[in-house]
Design a protein around this motif. Structure first.
Motif, PDB file in Angstrom:
ATOM      1  N   UNK A  34      -1.684  -0.001   2.603  1.00  0.00           N
ATOM      2  CA  UNK A  34      -1.029   1.270   2.288  1.00  0.00           C
ATOM      3  C   UNK A  34      -1.525   1.837   0.970  1.00  0.00           C
ATOM      4  N   UNK A  35      -1.280   3.117   0.758  1.00  0.00           N
ATOM      5  CA  UNK A  35      -1.614   3.760  -0.497  1.00  0.00           C
ATOM      6  C   UNK A  35      -0.680   3.262  -1.587  1.00  0.00           C
ATOM      7  N   UNK A 129      19.821   0.312  -5.278  1.00  0.00           N
ATOM      8  CA  UNK A 129      18.831   0.008  -4.251  1.00  0.00           C
ATOM      9  C   UNK A 129      18.424   1.276  -3.514  1.00  0.00           C
ATOM     10  N   UNK A 130      19.379   2.153  -3.248  1.00  0.00           N
ATOM     11  CA  UNK A 130      19.080   3.386  -2.526  1.00  0.00           C
ATOM     12  C   UNK A 130      18.066   4.242  -3.279  1.00  0.00           C
ATOM     13  N   UNK A 136      10.089   4.420  -3.493  1.00  0.00           N
ATOM     14  CA  UNK A 136       8.911   3.673  -3.032  1.00  0.00           C
ATOM     15  C   UNK A 136       8.621   3.842  -1.548  1.00  0.00           C
ATOM     16  N   UNK A 137       9.632   4.174  -0.772  1.00  0.00           N
ATOM     17  CA  UNK A 137       9.427   4.362   0.650  1.00  0.00           C
ATOM     18  C   UNK A 137       8.854   3.130   1.329  1.00  0.00           C
ATOM     19  N   UNK A 138       7.890   3.352   2.230  1.00  0.00           N
ATOM     20  CA  UNK A 138       7.301   2.263   3.000  1.00  0.00           C
ATOM     21  C   UNK A 138       6.410   1.347   2.171  1.00  0.00           C
ATOM     22  N   UNK A 156      10.514  -5.189  -3.445  1.00  0.00           N
ATOM     23  CA  UNK A 156       9.270  -5.464  -4.162  1.00  0.00           C
ATOM     24  C   UNK A 156       8.190  -4.474  -3.759  1.00  0.00           C
ATOM     25  N   UNK A 157       7.475  -3.957  -4.760  1.00  0.00           N
ATOM     26  CA  UNK A 157       6.356  -3.048  -4.516  1.00  0.00           C
ATOM     27  C   UNK A 157       5.136  -3.566  -5.269  1.00  0.00           C
ATOM     28  N   UNK A 158       4.033  -3.669  -4.563  1.00  0.00           N
ATOM     29  CA  UNK A 158       2.784  -4.168  -5.146  1.00  0.00           C
ATOM     30  C   UNK A 158       1.809  -3.033  -5.388  1.00  0.00           C
TER      31      UNK A 158
END
Length: 203
Positions: A34-35, A129-130, A136-138, A156-158
């Motif tokens: 993903x981007x 959390x919302x 961050x979305x998907x 978590x977002x990478x």
């Protein structure tokens, strides 16, 4: 391992269990398709996946001490085997911030109450959390909390986008993890490499 929600109490955060990776497979590995999430221009005091202020993930212990000072409480127990995994607040770091040193290298930075620091997306302790999921979305992965009932979870977002495998092992990977409580409120934020996936801290 992830730090438990009880780490919002600074008095107990340094007495956690030994480092262990999360068993749940909802987080990913080093590959990502993903981007990457868009980032604003962070200030020097902003938490990013690469670190905070003068502290950069991948620094040696000596570099951490030179940049932010030695352990502010050297008598506290940061880990049963500190030569392998240790946590402490450097003297020049703000309250509510801990560094994790694994085998002499800075692998993650954590914040908890009373920290007022924010991530490069503007989130901090007390965010929801919302809000985080909307931002961050998907690109984010979501995993149920290991010790607290729903809706407590880990988000978590990478960098590089959502990974495709269940566990990130690449030491060069960088990400941000938000831990929320039973009210859906962020109580802990971790930035750095694969150690942000740990369920418990070093103690």
């Amino acid at each position: 391992m992830r730090l438990t929600a009880s780490l919002v109490l600074a008095a107990s955060v340094l007495a956690l269990g030994a480092c262990q990776p999360a068993a749940n497979g909802s987080e990913g590995s080093d590959s990502a398709a993903a981007t990457p999430p868009a980032e604003s221009s962070p200030s020097a005091d902003t938490l990013t996946a690469e670190g905070w202020g003068p502290l950069r993930i991948g620094m040696t212990l000596d570099e951490v001490v030179a940049a932010a000072g030695p352990d502010s409480d050297p008598e506290a127990i940061g880990g049963p085997e500190p030569e392998y995994c240790d946590q402490f607040r450097p003297e020049q770091a703000p309250e509510g911030l801990l560094v994790m040193i694994e085998q002499g290298v800075l692998t993650s930075i954590s914040i908890f109450e009373p920290s007022t620091l924010r991530t490069d997306r503007g989130f901090g302790i007390g965010s929801t959390a919302a809000e985080i999921k909307a931002a961050y979305g998907d690109a984010a992965t979501v995993e149920p909390h290991h010790y607290v009932g729903p809706p407590a979870e880990y988000i978590t977002a990478w960098n590089g986008g959502r990974p495709s495998e269940p566990y990130v092992q690449d030491p060069n990977a960088r990400g941000i993890s938000y831990e929320t409580d039973e009210n859906g409120v962020v109580t802990l934020i971790k930035v750095g490499g694969p150690s942000i996936q740990y369920v418990e801290g070093c103690a």
